[in-house]
Design a protein around this motif. Structure first.
Motif, PDB file in Angstrom:
ATOM      1  N   GLN A   8      -7.218  -3.725   2.491  1.00 16.81           N
ATOM      2  CA  GLN A   8      -7.887  -4.735   3.303  1.00 16.81           C
ATOM      3  C   GLN A   8      -8.803  -4.088   4.340  1.00 16.81           C
ATOM      4  O   GLN A   8      -9.944  -4.544   4.560  1.00 16.81           O
ATOM      5  CB  GLN A   8      -6.858  -5.618   4.002  1.00 16.81           C
ATOM      6  CG  GLN A   8      -7.491  -6.780   4.779  1.00 16.81           C
ATOM      7  CD  GLN A   8      -6.446  -7.645   5.448  1.00 16.81           C
ATOM      8  OE1 GLN A   8      -5.752  -7.207   6.367  1.00 16.81           O
ATOM      9  NE2 GLN A   8      -6.317  -8.881   4.981  1.00 16.81           N
ATOM     10  N   ARG A  11     -11.913  -2.726   2.655  1.00 11.56           N
ATOM     11  CA  ARG A  11     -12.805  -3.814   2.247  1.00 11.56           C
ATOM     12  C   ARG A  11     -13.590  -4.353   3.434  1.00 11.56           C
ATOM     13  O   ARG A  11     -14.814  -4.538   3.359  1.00 11.56           O
ATOM     14  CB  ARG A  11     -11.993  -4.947   1.613  1.00 11.56           C
ATOM     15  CG  ARG A  11     -12.843  -6.173   1.257  1.00 11.56           C
ATOM     16  CD  ARG A  11     -12.028  -7.264   0.615  1.00 11.56           C
ATOM     17  NE  ARG A  11     -11.004  -7.824   1.486  1.00 11.56           N
ATOM     18  CZ  ARG A  11     -11.242  -8.712   2.453  1.00 11.56           C
ATOM     19  NH1 ARG A  11     -12.485  -9.127   2.670  1.00 11.56           N
ATOM     20  NH2 ARG A  11     -10.254  -9.177   3.188  1.00 11.56           N
ATOM     21  N   LYS A  12     -12.901  -4.590   4.546  1.00  6.59           N
ATOM     22  CA  LYS A  12     -13.570  -5.131   5.722  1.00  6.59           C
ATOM     23  C   LYS A  12     -14.542  -4.119   6.328  1.00  6.59           C
ATOM     24  O   LYS A  12     -15.611  -4.483   6.830  1.00  6.59           O
ATOM     25  CB  LYS A  12     -12.546  -5.578   6.757  1.00  6.59           C
ATOM     26  CG  LYS A  12     -11.760  -6.806   6.313  1.00  6.59           C
ATOM     27  CD  LYS A  12     -10.857  -7.335   7.411  1.00  6.59           C
ATOM     28  CE  LYS A  12     -10.181  -8.634   6.984  1.00  6.59           C
ATOM     29  NZ  LYS A  12      -9.329  -9.206   8.047  1.00  6.59           N
ATOM     30  N   LYS A  14     -16.263  -2.091   4.688  1.00  6.42           N
ATOM     31  CA  LYS A  14     -17.426  -2.091   3.799  1.00  6.42           C
ATOM     32  C   LYS A  14     -18.231  -3.383   3.943  1.00  6.42           C
ATOM     33  O   LYS A  14     -19.344  -3.496   3.435  1.00  6.42           O
ATOM     34  CB  LYS A  14     -16.963  -1.921   2.349  1.00  6.42           C
ATOM     35  CG  LYS A  14     -17.966  -1.220   1.461  1.00  6.42           C
ATOM     36  CD  LYS A  14     -17.324  -0.903   0.120  1.00  6.42           C
ATOM     37  CE  LYS A  14     -18.256  -0.078  -0.747  1.00  6.42           C
ATOM     38  NZ  LYS A  14     -18.505   1.273  -0.222  1.00  6.42           N
ATOM     39  N   GLN A  18     -13.316 -10.650  -0.523  1.00  4.66           N
ATOM     40  CA  GLN A  18     -12.360 -10.400  -1.599  1.00  4.66           C
ATOM     41  C   GLN A  18     -13.010 -10.655  -2.958  1.00  4.66           C
ATOM     42  O   GLN A  18     -12.754  -9.932  -3.926  1.00  4.66           O
ATOM     43  CB  GLN A  18     -11.132 -11.302  -1.428  1.00  4.66           C
ATOM     44  CG  GLN A  18     -10.256 -10.925  -0.250  1.00  4.66           C
ATOM     45  CD  GLN A  18      -9.022 -11.806  -0.156  1.00  4.66           C
ATOM     46  OE1 GLN A  18      -8.962 -12.899  -0.731  1.00  4.66           O
ATOM     47  NE2 GLN A  18      -8.029 -11.356   0.600  1.00  4.66           N
ATOM     48  N   LEU A  21     -15.237  -7.665  -3.885  1.00  3.01           N
ATOM     49  CA  LEU A  21     -14.417  -6.536  -4.306  1.00  3.01           C
ATOM     50  C   LEU A  21     -13.874  -6.778  -5.710  1.00  3.01           C
ATOM     51  O   LEU A  21     -13.879  -5.870  -6.557  1.00  3.01           O
ATOM     52  CB  LEU A  21     -13.266  -6.319  -3.321  1.00  3.01           C
ATOM     53  CG  LEU A  21     -12.274  -5.209  -3.694  1.00  3.01           C
ATOM     54  CD1 LEU A  21     -12.976  -3.872  -3.847  1.00  3.01           C
ATOM     55  CD2 LEU A  21     -11.159  -5.120  -2.654  1.00  3.01           C
ATOM     56  N   ARG A  29     -10.330 -12.818  -7.858  1.00  7.47           N
ATOM     57  CA  ARG A  29     -10.181 -12.801  -6.402  1.00  7.47           C
ATOM     58  C   ARG A  29      -8.719 -12.984  -6.018  1.00  7.47           C
ATOM     59  O   ARG A  29      -8.241 -12.427  -5.028  1.00  7.47           O
ATOM     60  CB  ARG A  29     -11.021 -13.930  -5.773  1.00  7.47           C
ATOM     61  CG  ARG A  29     -11.097 -13.830  -4.241  1.00  7.47           C
ATOM     62  CD  ARG A  29     -11.534 -15.133  -3.625  1.00  7.47           C
ATOM     63  NE  ARG A  29     -10.539 -16.179  -3.793  1.00  7.47           N
ATOM     64  CZ  ARG A  29      -9.447 -16.290  -3.028  1.00  7.47           C
ATOM     65  NH1 ARG A  29      -9.198 -15.407  -2.070  1.00  7.47           N
ATOM     66  NH2 ARG A  29      -8.592 -17.271  -3.237  1.00  7.47           N
ATOM     67  N   VAL A  32      -6.944  -9.637  -5.876  1.00 10.61           N
ATOM     68  CA  VAL A  32      -7.213  -8.899  -4.636  1.00 10.61           C
ATOM     69  C   VAL A  32      -6.420  -9.499  -3.479  1.00 10.61           C
ATOM     70  O   VAL A  32      -5.870  -8.776  -2.639  1.00 10.61           O
ATOM     71  CB  VAL A  32      -8.727  -8.906  -4.320  1.00 10.61           C
ATOM     72  CG1 VAL A  32      -8.997  -8.257  -2.960  1.00 10.61           C
ATOM     73  CG2 VAL A  32      -9.507  -8.186  -5.409  1.00 10.61           C
ATOM     74  N   GLU A  36      -3.617  -7.573  -1.051  1.00  9.56           N
ATOM     75  CA  GLU A  36      -3.719  -7.472   0.398  1.00  9.56           C
ATOM     76  C   GLU A  36      -2.557  -8.167   1.107  1.00  9.56           C
ATOM     77  O   GLU A  36      -2.292  -7.888   2.277  1.00  9.56           O
ATOM     78  CB  GLU A  36      -5.051  -8.043   0.876  1.00  9.56           C
ATOM     79  CG  GLU A  36      -6.254  -7.223   0.412  1.00  9.56           C
ATOM     80  CD  GLU A  36      -7.562  -7.713   1.000  1.00  9.56           C
ATOM     81  OE1 GLU A  36      -7.542  -8.724   1.730  1.00  9.56           O
ATOM     82  OE2 GLU A  36      -8.608  -7.085   0.733  1.00  9.56           O
ATOM     83  N   LEU A  50     -10.518   1.604  -7.334  1.00  7.80           N
ATOM     84  CA  LEU A  50     -10.617   1.345  -5.894  1.00  7.80           C
ATOM     85  C   LEU A  50     -10.993   2.607  -5.128  1.00  7.80           C
ATOM     86  O   LEU A  50     -11.827   2.577  -4.212  1.00  7.80           O
ATOM     87  CB  LEU A  50      -9.292   0.793  -5.369  1.00  7.80           C
ATOM     88  CG  LEU A  50      -8.952  -0.653  -5.735  1.00  7.80           C
ATOM     89  CD1 LEU A  50      -7.491  -0.955  -5.426  1.00  7.80           C
ATOM     90  CD2 LEU A  50      -9.853  -1.629  -4.991  1.00  7.80           C
ATOM     91  N   PHE A  54     -14.366   2.828  -2.921  1.00  7.74           N
ATOM     92  CA  PHE A  54     -14.278   3.022  -1.477  1.00  7.74           C
ATOM     93  C   PHE A  54     -14.547   4.469  -1.055  1.00  7.74           C
ATOM     94  O   PHE A  54     -14.595   4.772   0.133  1.00  7.74           O
ATOM     95  CB  PHE A  54     -12.907   2.596  -0.960  1.00  7.74           C
ATOM     96  CG  PHE A  54     -12.685   1.108  -0.960  1.00  7.74           C
ATOM     97  CD1 PHE A  54     -13.582   0.256  -0.340  1.00  7.74           C
ATOM     98  CD2 PHE A  54     -11.572   0.555  -1.579  1.00  7.74           C
ATOM     99  CE1 PHE A  54     -13.383  -1.122  -0.326  1.00  7.74           C
ATOM    100  CE2 PHE A  54     -11.362  -0.823  -1.572  1.00  7.74           C
ATOM    101  CZ  PHE A  54     -12.264  -1.655  -0.950  1.00  7.74           C
TER     102      PHE A  54
END
Length: 216
Positions: A8, A11-12, A14, A18, A21, A29, A32, A36, A50, A54
């Motif tokens: 999480q 992702r945030k 970036k 959701q 990603l 979704r 994901v 999380e 992943l 990332f």
């Protein structure tokens, strides 16, 4: 911090939702969301995807082991930021609006609008390229729309306003990149009230959607 927390946080950081990603990894979704919320964990194949996306190690995702500084530097090399494209597109749009206004003031030529539209097309194309090849797409999209709605909307709205007045007053030449006052201050005031209201409404929608995405 658990693996769910790390996914999480990455992702945030970036600036993606959701759903975005999930599209990159090739899952739903809901998958994901479950990762999380610790309802499930990604399998090894998804962990590798992943880590690649990332630009972190699988050890960091699985165990929270920080990657070495030199590895971070290598991962950061060659990356493209969609926000740079968005900023470039915004600059081109500003130049287009200013250029169109200057040409109109100098020559009173309807071609000034065409010049502005060409710049707008180039600016929006730069932004679109960034959305296709760059990172931080959500952040870039948010700020590009929030700023450029004020820039891009002004000229077509002005043309419509001027032409409506021109039809009533016989001034068909009144295709300019900014509003002209032919009849009354009330009409001009109504134009600016509608223009500002629409822009504020669109900005509100953009930032509301962004807050909703971050809360997911």
């Amino acid at each position: 911090m658990t693996m769910a927390d790390r996914i999480q946080a990455l992702r945030k950081a970036k600036g993606i939702s959701q759903e975005e990603l999930a599209d990159h990894i090739g899952v739903s979704r809901q998958a994901v969301s479950k990762w999380e919320s610790e309802q499930s964990s990604p399998d090894l194949e998804k962990v590798i995807l992943l880590s690649d996306y990332f630009e972190v190690t699988t050890d960091y995702l699985l165990k929270g082991i920080e990657q070495k500084a030199d590895s971070k530097e290598k991962c950061g090399q060659g990356g493209q930021d969609a926000r740079i494209y968005a900023a470039g597109g915004t600059s081109v749009n500003v130049i287009g609006l200013v250029t169109a206004a200057m040409v109109w003031l100098e020559e009173q030529a309807q071609g000034s609008v065409a010049i502005g539209l060409i710049f707008f097309a180039i600016g929006c194309l730069l932004y679109a390229i960034g959305q296709f090849v760059g990172e931080n797409k959500t952040s870039a999209r948010k700020w590009f729309i929030a700023v450029n709605v004020w820039i891009v909307l002004l000229m077509p709205a002005s043309c419509i306003f001027n032409m409506m007045q021109g039809i009533a007053g016989g001034h068909w030449w009144a295709v300019s990149p900014f509003p002209q006052m032919y009849r009354s201050f009330a009409a001009m005031g109504m134009f600016w009230l509608c223009y500002i209201g629409i822009c504020i409404f669109m900005d509100t929608m953009v930032f509301a959607r962004d807050r909703k995405t971050k809360n997911n």
